[in-house]
Write a protein that holds these residues in place. Structure first.
Motif, PDB file in Angstrom:
ATOM      1  N   ASP A 139       0.839  -1.204   0.000  1.00 45.27           N
ATOM      2  CA  ASP A 139       0.000   0.000   0.000  1.00 45.27           C
ATOM      3  C   ASP A 139       0.870   1.248   0.000  1.00 45.27           C
ATOM      4  O   ASP A 139       0.582   2.226  -0.700  1.00 45.27           O
ATOM      5  N   THR A 140       1.935   1.216   0.798  1.00 42.83           N
ATOM      6  CA  THR A 140       2.820   2.385   0.918  1.00 42.83           C
ATOM      7  C   THR A 140       3.473   2.723  -0.415  1.00 42.83           C
ATOM      8  O   THR A 140       3.498   3.888  -0.838  1.00 42.83           O
ATOM      9  N   THR A 141       3.982   1.707  -1.102  1.00 41.58           N
ATOM     10  CA  THR A 141       4.633   1.943  -2.393  1.00 41.58           C
ATOM     11  C   THR A 141       3.620   2.384  -3.440  1.00 41.58           C
ATOM     12  O   THR A 141       3.905   3.264  -4.260  1.00 41.58           O
ATOM     13  N   TYR A 142       2.449   1.789  -3.414  1.00 44.06           N
ATOM     14  CA  TYR A 142       1.386   2.181  -4.350  1.00 44.06           C
ATOM     15  C   TYR A 142       1.066   3.665  -4.204  1.00 44.06           C
ATOM     16  O   TYR A 142       1.036   4.411  -5.196  1.00 44.06           O
ATOM     17  N   LEU A 199      13.093   2.303 -17.605  1.00 50.71           N
ATOM     18  CA  LEU A 199      12.103   3.298 -17.205  1.00 50.71           C
ATOM     19  C   LEU A 199      11.628   4.062 -18.432  1.00 50.71           C
ATOM     20  O   LEU A 199      12.406   4.545 -19.228  1.00 50.71           O
ATOM     21  N   LYS A 200      10.312   4.173 -18.553  1.00 51.19           N
ATOM     22  CA  LYS A 200       9.723   4.879 -19.682  1.00 51.19           C
ATOM     23  C   LYS A 200       8.417   5.504 -19.206  1.00 51.19           C
ATOM     24  O   LYS A 200       7.519   4.816 -18.759  1.00 51.19           O
ATOM     25  N   ASN A 201       8.342   6.833 -19.339  1.00 55.73           N
ATOM     26  CA  ASN A 201       7.153   7.524 -18.866  1.00 55.73           C
ATOM     27  C   ASN A 201       6.825   7.100 -17.433  1.00 55.73           C
ATOM     28  O   ASN A 201       5.687   6.781 -17.098  1.00 55.73           O
ATOM     29  N   SER A 202       7.861   7.119 -16.606  1.00 58.30           N
ATOM     30  CA  SER A 202       7.792   6.794 -15.186  1.00 58.30           C
ATOM     31  C   SER A 202       7.639   5.313 -14.912  1.00 58.30           C
ATOM     32  O   SER A 202       7.559   4.909 -13.765  1.00 58.30           O
ATOM     33  N   LEU A 203       7.585   4.498 -15.962  1.00 53.27           N
ATOM     34  CA  LEU A 203       7.466   3.062 -15.733  1.00 53.27           C
ATOM     35  C   LEU A 203       8.572   2.329 -16.463  1.00 53.27           C
ATOM     36  O   LEU A 203       9.734   2.637 -16.254  1.00 53.27           O
ATOM     37  N   ILE A 204       8.242   1.357 -17.310  1.00 54.79           N
ATOM     38  CA  ILE A 204       9.261   0.495 -17.886  1.00 54.79           C
ATOM     39  C   ILE A 204       9.130   0.400 -19.385  1.00 54.79           C
ATOM     40  O   ILE A 204       8.050   0.520 -19.940  1.00 54.79           O
ATOM     41  N   ARG A 205      10.290   0.224 -20.025  1.00 54.32           N
ATOM     42  CA  ARG A 205      10.305  -0.049 -21.457  1.00 54.32           C
ATOM     43  C   ARG A 205       9.750  -1.456 -21.663  1.00 54.32           C
ATOM     44  O   ARG A 205      10.258  -2.411 -21.110  1.00 54.32           O
ATOM     45  N   ARG A 206       8.677  -1.575 -22.439  1.00 53.29           N
ATOM     46  CA  ARG A 206       8.038  -2.876 -22.614  1.00 53.29           C
ATOM     47  C   ARG A 206       8.894  -3.785 -23.483  1.00 53.29           C
ATOM     48  O   ARG A 206       9.295  -3.400 -24.572  1.00 53.29           O
ATOM     49  N   GLU A 262      12.929  12.222 -10.636  1.00 52.70           N
ATOM     50  CA  GLU A 262      13.777  11.370  -9.802  1.00 52.70           C
ATOM     51  C   GLU A 262      12.956  10.657  -8.731  1.00 52.70           C
ATOM     52  O   GLU A 262      13.198   9.491  -8.421  1.00 52.70           O
ATOM     53  N   LYS A 263      11.978  11.349  -8.152  1.00 49.18           N
ATOM     54  CA  LYS A 263      11.147  10.739  -7.114  1.00 49.18           C
ATOM     55  C   LYS A 263      10.330   9.579  -7.677  1.00 49.18           C
ATOM     56  O   LYS A 263      10.170   8.535  -7.042  1.00 49.18           O
ATOM     57  N   CYS A 264       9.810   9.757  -8.880  1.00 51.97           N
ATOM     58  CA  CYS A 264       9.025   8.697  -9.512  1.00 51.97           C
ATOM     59  C   CYS A 264       9.904   7.489  -9.818  1.00 51.97           C
ATOM     60  O   CYS A 264       9.544   6.352  -9.511  1.00 51.97           O
ATOM     61  N   ASP A 265      11.075   7.753 -10.419  1.00 47.37           N
ATOM     62  CA  ASP A 265      12.003   6.666 -10.715  1.00 47.37           C
ATOM     63  C   ASP A 265      12.369   5.905  -9.452  1.00 47.37           C
ATOM     64  O   ASP A 265      12.431   4.665  -9.448  1.00 47.37           O
ATOM     65  N   ALA A 266      12.600   6.646  -8.381  1.00 51.12           N
ATOM     66  CA  ALA A 266      13.000   6.006  -7.126  1.00 51.12           C
ATOM     67  C   ALA A 266      11.876   5.131  -6.577  1.00 51.12           C
ATOM     68  O   ALA A 266      12.124   4.018  -6.092  1.00 51.12           O
ATOM     69  N   ALA A 267      10.641   5.611  -6.664  1.00 42.16           N
ATOM     70  CA  ALA A 267       9.505   4.842  -6.150  1.00 42.16           C
ATOM     71  C   ALA A 267       9.294   3.561  -6.939  1.00 42.16           C
ATOM     72  O   ALA A 267       9.071   2.484  -6.379  1.00 42.16           O
ATOM     73  N   VAL A 268       9.381   3.659  -8.290  1.00 48.54           N
ATOM     74  CA  VAL A 268       9.197   2.483  -9.137  1.00 48.54           C
ATOM     75  C   VAL A 268      10.357   1.507  -8.958  1.00 48.54           C
ATOM     76  O   VAL A 268      10.164   0.287  -8.865  1.00 48.54           O
ATOM     77  N   ASN A 269      11.578   2.031  -8.912  1.00 54.52           N
ATOM     78  CA  ASN A 269      12.750   1.173  -8.713  1.00 54.52           C
ATOM     79  C   ASN A 269      12.691   0.450  -7.376  1.00 54.52           C
ATOM     80  O   ASN A 269      13.102  -0.718  -7.272  1.00 54.52           O
ATOM     81  N   TYR A 270      12.192   1.130  -6.358  1.00 55.05           N
ATOM     82  CA  TYR A 270      12.066   0.484  -5.049  1.00 55.05           C
ATOM     83  C   TYR A 270      11.108  -0.712  -5.147  1.00 55.05           C
ATOM     84  O   TYR A 270      11.387  -1.791  -4.611  1.00 55.05           O
ATOM     85  N   ALA A 271       9.997  -0.505  -5.831  1.00 55.14           N
ATOM     86  CA  ALA A 271       9.028  -1.592  -5.987  1.00 55.14           C
ATOM     87  C   ALA A 271       9.657  -2.794  -6.683  1.00 55.14           C
ATOM     88  O   ALA A 271       9.519  -3.935  -6.251  1.00 55.14           O
ATOM     89  N   PHE A 314       8.961  -6.798  -5.673  1.00 56.09           N
ATOM     90  CA  PHE A 314       8.532  -7.741  -6.697  1.00 56.09           C
ATOM     91  C   PHE A 314       8.982  -9.168  -6.390  1.00 56.09           C
ATOM     92  O   PHE A 314       8.236 -10.121  -6.591  1.00 56.09           O
ATOM     93  N   GLY A 315      10.210  -9.307  -5.932  1.00 57.50           N
ATOM     94  CA  GLY A 315      10.763 -10.637  -5.749  1.00 57.50           C
ATOM     95  C   GLY A 315      11.152 -11.256  -7.079  1.00 57.50           C
ATOM     96  O   GLY A 315      11.020 -10.651  -8.149  1.00 57.50           O
ATOM     97  N   ASN A 316      11.622 -12.503  -7.030  1.00 59.37           N
ATOM     98  CA  ASN A 316      12.083 -13.194  -8.237  1.00 59.37           C
ATOM     99  C   ASN A 316      10.908 -13.867  -8.933  1.00 59.37           C
ATOM    100  O   ASN A 316      10.763 -15.088  -8.917  1.00 59.37           O
ATOM    101  N   ILE A 317      10.059 -13.046  -9.536  1.00 53.93           N
ATOM    102  CA  ILE A 317       8.922 -13.571 -10.289  1.00 53.93           C
ATOM    103  C   ILE A 317       9.124 -13.289 -11.771  1.00 53.93           C
ATOM    104  O   ILE A 317       9.897 -12.413 -12.160  1.00 53.93           O
TER     105      ILE A 317
END
Length: 462
Positions: free
Chosen positions: A240-243, A300-307, A259-268, A273-276
Motif C-alpha cells: 500500500d505504501t509503495t502504491y 524506465l519509460k514515462n515513469s514506468l518500464i520499457r516494454r 527522480e522521485k518517480c524513478d526512485a519509487a518504481v525502482n524500489y518496488a 517484486f521478488g524473483n517472479i
C-alpha cells in the motif's frame, strides 16, 4: 498525404524493377526462398519459405521473413502477418518458436517438435523480423540502429509487404490480417493505417486488409501506466505504501520522468517484486544463469518500464538463441547471408535503448481504423504485469465505444477461457491464466480466439 501516396507508388515500381534486376521470375525467387527442411525438424506436409526483402536501397535495409503455409488448402486460407514488439524483439524468437508457429525448440536446441496448437492450421502465417536490426533483419547503415522509431518501422513494413507480395503474387489479393503483441500494439495499428491510406490511392485494394488482432498491447502512455500500477497493487505485488508513493510521485501525463518517480518504481521492482516472471506472475521464473534477461530488459519509460517480451518455458528464449545461431540452421533458412557481425539475439538492446519516436497514444489511430471498417480485436492475458489487463481496459474505455454485447464468460473445453465484451467497431477479450505471451501460456484458448477472430464470430458462450 499526396507525397506519401507518391512514395508508396514509387515503391511498387521499384519492387517490380528489383525483380527484373535480379533477373528472376517470382517463381524462381520463391524457389530460392523455399526451406527444404530445418535441422532437426519433424516431417511436415506444409511448405515453408524464408529470406530477405530489401526495403531501402540507399541505406541497405533488408527485412527477414519466414512464411509457414497452412497445413491444408493453403491456397484457400487467409494470410496473417505476425509481429512481436520490444521495440526490438524478434517474431522468429517468440511468435514463431514459442507461441503460434508450427515448431518448438527442445532444451538442447538440437531438434524441433510440433506445436499442435499452431495457427497455421487456420491460416498462412508470415513472421517478420522488424525493424532492421532485429534478429536476422539488417541495415548497412549503422546509424539506423540508433535512430529507429515508429514512423520508419511502419514505412519499412509497408514497403516490405508490397515487395513481398510481388514475389508471392498468389497472396496479393488474399484476405489479409495483422496480428501480434506487446509493442506491436504500436506496430500493428500504425501499419494498418498505412495500408488503409495506401489502398485509397489505388483503383482497387493492393493489400486486402480485413482486420487486426493485438494482444497485451502497449496502447496509451497515461492509461497504460496508471493501469499497470493498479495491477501491481491489486495483485499484491507491491505494498500500500509503495502504491501511494508511486501515485504521489509520478505524473503519468508527462513524457519526462522525475527522480522521485524513478526512485519509487525502482524500489518496488528491487525490494517488493521478488524473483517472479513479471510476464506471467503465477508461473516459475527461469533459474538459468542467463535468466536475468528479464530484469536487464526493464527500462524506465514515462515513469514506468520499457516494454519488452520475455520467454516462458520460462527459459525458451535461451533455446531459440542457441538454435538460430547454428550455421546449419541459418543456411537452411537463407539467413545471415551477408555475414552480420553480431550474434542473432531474441531482442536488440541497441534498438531498445535508442528508440527515437513513439506515439503517446494509439487511441486516435484506433478511431481511424474503426471508421475504416476493419475487424479489430484486442485481447489480454490476465496474469501479465508488464502490459496488464487493467492497462488495456483503462485505455479502451476512453474510446467511448457503444456496447453491442455485454460482458460475458467464454468457454473452451467446458472451462472458462476468459471474458469478453463486444463494442461497435471493436471486440475485447481476456484470456484466463495467460501471461504476456498468451499463445504460449494458454495455447488452446489462444487458438480458439484466433479461429473466432478469423470467422468474425463472437467467442463461444458455452
Amino acid at each position: 498525404m499526396a507525397a506519401q501516396m507518391t512514395l508508396l507508388l514509387v515503391c511498387i515500381l521499384t519492387s517490380s524493377i528489383y525483380v527484373t534486376i535480379m533477373g528472376l521470375t517470382y517463381d524462381e525467387q520463391q524457389e530460392l526462398d523455399r526451406i527444404k527442411e530445418l535441422p532437426g525438424q519433424p516431417q511436415v506436409s506444409f511448405s515453408q519459405f524464408s529470406g530477405y526483402v530489401k526495403v531501402n536501397e540507399d541505406h541497405g535495409r533488408a527485412l527477414f521473413y519466414w512464411l509457414t503455409e497452412a497445413t491444408s488448402n493453403p491456397e484457400k486460407k487467409p494470410l496473417t502477418l505476425w509481429l512481436n514488439g520490444g521495440p526490438g524483439c524478434s517474431s522468429v524468437a517468440y511468435g514463431a518458436s514459442e507461441e503460434i508457429g508450427p515448431f518448438r525448440i527442445n532444451k538442447t536446441a538440437s531438434s524441433l517438435y510440433l506445436n499442435k496448437y499452431s495457427w497455421n492450421g487456420e491460416a498462412n502465417i508470415l513472421f517478420l523480423e522488424s525493424p532492421a536490426g532485429v534478429g536476422f533483419s539488417y541495415t548497412n547503415t549503422s546509424s539506423d540502429l540508433k535512430d529507429s522509431g515508429d514512423k520508419r518501422t511502419a514505412q519499412d513494413a509497408i514497403i516490405f509487404l508490397i515487395r513481398w507480395m510481388s514475389r508471392f503474387p498468389q497472396y496479393k489479393y488474399r484476405d489479409f490480417y495483422l496480428s501480434g503483441e506487446s509493442y506491436a500494439g504500436h506496430y500493428i495499428p500504425q501499419l494498418a493505417l498505412k495500408i488503409v491510406e495506401y489502398n485509397k490511392g489505388a483503383s482497387h485494394p493492393i493489400i486486402n486488409l480485413k482486420g487486426i488482432l493485438v494482444g497485451n498491447a502497449v496502447t496509451d502512455n497515461y492509461y497504460d501506466s496508471l493501469g499497470t500500477i493498479s495491477y501491481w497493487w491489486s495483485h499484491s505485488i507491491i505494498s500500500d505504501t509503495t502504491y501511494k508513493s508511486i501515485l504521489k510521485s509520478c505524473n503519468f501525463s508527462s513524457e519526462n520522468s522525475s527522480e522521485k518517480c524513478d526512485a519509487a518504481v525502482n524500489y518496488a521492482m528491487t525490494h517488493e517484486f521478488g524473483n517472479i516472471d513479471q510476464y506471467s506472475i503465477y508461473t516459475p521464473s527461469c533459474t538459468a544463469s542467463t535468466a536475468n534477461n528479464t530484469m536487464k530488459s526493464l527500462r524506465l519509460k514515462n515513469s514506468l518500464i520499457r516494454r519488452r517480451i520475455s520467454g516462458y518455458d520460462p527459459c525458451t528464449e535461451n533455446y531459440a538463441e542457441k538454435y538460430y545461431n547454428r550455421p546449419d540452421v541459418q543456411k537452411a533458412m537463407h539467413a545471415n547471408s551477408t555475414g552480420i557481425p553480431y550474434k542473432w539475439t531474441a531482442c536488440s538492446d541497441v534498438l531498445i535503448r535508442n528508440w527515437k519516436d513513439s506515439d503517446v497514444s494509439m487511441l486516435p489511430t484506433y478511431k481511424k481504423l474503426i471508421d475504416a471498417g476493419l475487424r479489430i480485436w484486442v485481447f489480454s492475458g490476465d496474469t501479465d504485469s508488464i502490459v496488464p489487463v487493467t492497462a488495456t481496459r483503462f485505455s479502451l474505455n476512453h474510446l467511448n465505444l457503444k456496447i453491442k454485447t455485454k460482458w460475458y464468460p467464454w468457454y473452451v473445453g467446458g472451462q472458462v477461457g476468459g471474458w469478453t465484451e463486444l463494442y461497435k467497431g471493436l471486440t475485447f477479450a481476456t484470456v484466463r491464466g495467460a501471461g504476456h505471451e498468451v499463445p504460449l501460456l494458454q495455447p488452446q484458448r489462444a487458438l480458439v480466439l484466433f479461429q473466432s477472430f478469423l470467422a468474425g464470430k463472437a467467442l463461444p458462450k458455452s
